[in-house]
Scaffold this motif. Structure first.
Motif, PDB file in Angstrom:
ATOM      1  N   LEU A  98       0.938  -1.213   0.096  1.00 54.83           N
ATOM      2  CA  LEU A  98      -0.125   0.140   0.034  1.00 54.83           C
ATOM      3  C   LEU A  98       0.814   1.290   0.021  1.00 54.83           C
ATOM      4  O   LEU A  98       0.697   2.244  -0.739  1.00 54.83           O
ATOM      5  CB  LEU A  98      -0.958  -0.095   1.146  1.00 54.83           C
ATOM      6  N   LEU A  99       1.978   1.020   0.904  1.00 49.89           N
ATOM      7  CA  LEU A  99       2.741   2.409   1.007  1.00 49.89           C
ATOM      8  C   LEU A  99       3.483   2.598  -0.311  1.00 49.89           C
ATOM      9  O   LEU A  99       3.959   3.846  -0.602  1.00 49.89           O
ATOM     10  CB  LEU A  99       3.457   2.380   2.278  1.00 49.89           C
ATOM     11  N   LEU A 252     -13.397  -8.855  16.172  1.00 49.63           N
ATOM     12  CA  LEU A 252     -12.593  -8.814  15.378  1.00 49.63           C
ATOM     13  C   LEU A 252     -12.947  -7.756  14.233  1.00 49.63           C
ATOM     14  O   LEU A 252     -14.381  -8.118  13.639  1.00 49.63           O
ATOM     15  CB  LEU A 252     -12.193 -10.135  14.362  1.00 49.63           C
ATOM     16  N   GLY A 253     -12.520  -6.717  13.719  1.00 49.74           N
ATOM     17  CA  GLY A 253     -13.204  -5.853  12.884  1.00 49.74           C
ATOM     18  C   GLY A 253     -11.863  -5.492  11.898  1.00 49.74           C
ATOM     19  O   GLY A 253     -10.752  -5.715  12.148  1.00 49.74           O
ATOM     20  N   TYR A 254     -12.167  -4.639  10.738  1.00 51.14           N
ATOM     21  CA  TYR A 254     -11.185  -4.373   9.721  1.00 51.14           C
ATOM     22  C   TYR A 254     -11.117  -2.910   9.363  1.00 51.14           C
ATOM     23  O   TYR A 254     -12.346  -2.275   9.567  1.00 51.14           O
ATOM     24  CB  TYR A 254     -11.690  -5.168   8.409  1.00 51.14           C
ATOM     25  N   VAL A 255     -10.194  -2.252   9.267  1.00 47.09           N
ATOM     26  CA  VAL A 255     -10.204  -1.052   8.506  1.00 47.09           C
ATOM     27  C   VAL A 255      -9.736  -1.107   7.194  1.00 47.09           C
ATOM     28  O   VAL A 255      -8.844  -1.448   6.730  1.00 47.09           O
ATOM     29  CB  VAL A 255      -9.059  -0.152   9.223  1.00 47.09           C
ATOM     30  N   VAL A 256     -10.650  -0.340   6.324  1.00 49.27           N
ATOM     31  CA  VAL A 256     -10.525  -0.202   4.818  1.00 49.27           C
ATOM     32  C   VAL A 256      -9.435   0.910   4.876  1.00 49.27           C
ATOM     33  O   VAL A 256      -9.563   2.172   5.154  1.00 49.27           O
ATOM     34  CB  VAL A 256     -11.748   0.274   4.341  1.00 49.27           C
ATOM     35  N   LEU A 257      -8.329   0.793   4.343  1.00 50.94           N
ATOM     36  CA  LEU A 257      -7.232   1.628   4.095  1.00 50.94           C
ATOM     37  C   LEU A 257      -6.819   2.057   2.922  1.00 50.94           C
ATOM     38  O   LEU A 257      -6.736   1.172   1.937  1.00 50.94           O
ATOM     39  CB  LEU A 257      -6.065   1.104   4.859  1.00 50.94           C
ATOM     40  N   THR A 258      -6.322   3.213   2.647  1.00 48.13           N
ATOM     41  CA  THR A 258      -5.924   3.590   1.214  1.00 48.13           C
ATOM     42  C   THR A 258      -4.742   4.505   1.655  1.00 48.13           C
ATOM     43  O   THR A 258      -4.156   4.837   2.715  1.00 48.13           O
ATOM     44  CB  THR A 258      -6.857   4.498   0.443  1.00 48.13           C
ATOM     45  N   ASN A 259      -3.950   4.702   0.411  1.00 45.84           N
ATOM     46  CA  ASN A 259      -2.747   5.430   0.475  1.00 45.84           C
ATOM     47  C   ASN A 259      -3.022   7.078   0.412  1.00 45.84           C
ATOM     48  O   ASN A 259      -3.855   7.367  -0.417  1.00 45.84           O
ATOM     49  CB  ASN A 259      -1.609   5.131  -0.674  1.00 45.84           C
ATOM     50  N   ARG A 260      -2.857   7.529   1.437  1.00 44.92           N
ATOM     51  CA  ARG A 260      -3.027   9.082   1.395  1.00 44.92           C
ATOM     52  C   ARG A 260      -2.602   9.924   0.208  1.00 44.92           C
ATOM     53  O   ARG A 260      -3.456  10.749  -0.232  1.00 44.92           O
ATOM     54  CB  ARG A 260      -2.470   9.777   2.616  1.00 44.92           C
ATOM     55  N   GLN A 261      -1.591   9.759  -0.102  1.00 46.50           N
ATOM     56  CA  GLN A 261      -0.998  10.380  -1.264  1.00 46.50           C
ATOM     57  C   GLN A 261      -1.856   9.953  -2.833  1.00 46.50           C
ATOM     58  O   GLN A 261      -2.220  10.993  -3.309  1.00 46.50           O
ATOM     59  CB  GLN A 261       0.429  10.177  -1.676  1.00 46.50           C
ATOM     60  N   PHE A 262      -2.210   8.775  -2.912  1.00 44.46           N
ATOM     61  CA  PHE A 262      -2.762   8.386  -3.838  1.00 44.46           C
ATOM     62  C   PHE A 262      -4.501   8.876  -3.785  1.00 44.46           C
ATOM     63  O   PHE A 262      -4.949   9.352  -4.888  1.00 44.46           O
ATOM     64  CB  PHE A 262      -3.189   6.900  -3.944  1.00 44.46           C
ATOM     65  N   TRP A 263      -5.074   8.886  -2.434  1.00 43.79           N
ATOM     66  CA  TRP A 263      -6.280   9.193  -2.258  1.00 43.79           C
ATOM     67  C   TRP A 263      -6.522  10.814  -2.604  1.00 43.79           C
ATOM     68  O   TRP A 263      -7.524  11.137  -3.451  1.00 43.79           O
ATOM     69  CB  TRP A 263      -6.719   9.103  -1.012  1.00 43.79           C
ATOM     70  N   GLU A 264      -5.681  11.594  -2.320  1.00 41.43           N
ATOM     71  CA  GLU A 264      -5.788  13.071  -2.333  1.00 41.43           C
ATOM     72  C   GLU A 264      -5.268  13.359  -3.905  1.00 41.43           C
ATOM     73  O   GLU A 264      -5.774  14.560  -4.256  1.00 41.43           O
ATOM     74  CB  GLU A 264      -4.887  13.670  -1.395  1.00 41.43           C
TER      75      GLU A 264
END
Length: 345
Positions: A98-99, A252-264
């Motif tokens: 991701l990073l 048990l839960g999940y976090v939907v994550l994105t790359n901040r630079q990509f998102w912006e």
């Protein structure tokens, strides 16, 4: 030798054959042709969504639903490609991917974030939440906002939080009282809280990727594990364990994550579609998660391959008392104020 009349007939035949082929190709592939005209290769945005569980789990189904809705609502401008079952990256590899921009979305368990952000270990505390409603109040309120803000420091953004469910514990002997855990070894996700939880019960732990759990249980490398029913069913853990205790001891839960630079970097209109769709899918995912876990537990019981035990109120009270010291041990690690905020829920 072909005479002029025959040659003329052949040319006319070829002409009409070409016409028919052109008409058929346009009619049969019209939608694809329109798509290619609507969205050029340069305009198309590809989002790779990698996760480690089966497509049939609540997370797997939500990821697929999100992809279909986004592709539809952007008329093909955004293509979300979902890679389930560690097909693209395994546990422990997703964050790096991701990073580095090799994937744009991942949905790890909250415990996977605790290496960088110990505050996220809040969700690993035993018996902290009694219901999905309490979990959602934490996720969607001030606690969720505080935890999400931490991620910005590592160029990540939390877009949503999804349920898997409440965890049950399995082993090759009944686990009804705290002392039943003594001398056993359990697979856990990397988490100081989970280490402390099992240590408090007299058990050992081994942290390992999710895709290795079945073989570890089958070979006896570990004696047991904790999972929601959906994970136990889809990965067939119930086939290599003889006893399952319905404890609901952890969430048990999940976090939907994105790359901040990509998102912006995304166009504003595209971000809005993605955000709106994620909100809708998150609500849907939370509804089906509880339903699926109930259904999957019934299927596990009907398999006849594992004996299912339910804790009595007396046994559950004994578990809670035995695990209470974990809260004091983790106050400095997680933050006493954060723990108190969650307990007030």
């Amino acid at each position: 030798m072909i005479n002029m009349e025959s040659e003329k007939k052949i040319r006319i035949g070829i002409f009409w054959l070409v016409c028919v082929l052109v008409v058929l190709s346009l009619g049969g592939c019209s939608s694809r042709a329109r798509d290619m005209e609507q969205v050029s290769k340069e305009e198309r945005i590809v989002i790779r969504f990698s996760h480690v569980v089966a497509e049939s789990t609540p997370k797997g189904r939500a990821a697929k639903r999100f992809a279909l809705l986004v592709n539809e609502r952007t008329n093909g401008r955004v293509e979300v490609q979902v890679y389930p079952n560690s097909r693209l990256y395994k546990d422990g590899e997703e964050f790096k991917a991701l990073l580095e921009g090799n994937v744009q979305l991942i949905a790890p368990a909250t415990a996977k974030l605790t290496e960088w952000f110990p505050e996220w270990a809040l969700f690993d505390l035993p018996f902290l939440f009694e219901s999905y409603e309490e979990v959602h109040r934490a996720m969607d309120g001030e606690i969720g906002r505080r935890l999400s803000d931490l991620l910005l420091k590592r160029n990540m953004m939390a877009l949503a939080m999804w349920d898997n469910g409440f965890k049950q514990v399995s082993a090759n002997r009944p686990l009804l009282w705290p002392q039943d855990f003594a001398s056993l070894t359990f697979r856990i996700m990397p988490s100081k809280v989970l280490e402390a939880q099992f240590a408090q019960l007299g058990a050992k732990t081994v942290a390992m990727p999710f895709n290795e759990v079945y073989s570890a249980l089958e070979s006896g490398m570990v004696d047991g594990a904790e999972n929601p029913p959906s994970n136990m069913l889809t990965k067939k853990f119930y086939e290599v364990q003889s006893h399952l205790t319905i404890s609901n001891h952890g969430y048990l839960g999940y976090v939907v994550l994105t790359n901040r630079q990509f998102w912006e970097s995304l166009p504003e209109d595209i971000r809005k579609v993605l955000e709106d769709t994620l909100r809708e899918v998150t609500q849907w995912e939370r509804e089906i998660a509880a339903q699926e876990n109930e259904k999957d537990l019934e299927l596990i019981k009907k398999s006849g391959k594992i004996q299912v035990h339910y804790l009595t109120e007396e046994q559950k009270k004994a578990w809670k008392e035995a695990l209470q010291p974990v809260y004091r041990q983790m106050e400095e690690f997680i933050g006493k104020d954060l723990i108190e905020m969650a307990r007030k829920l």
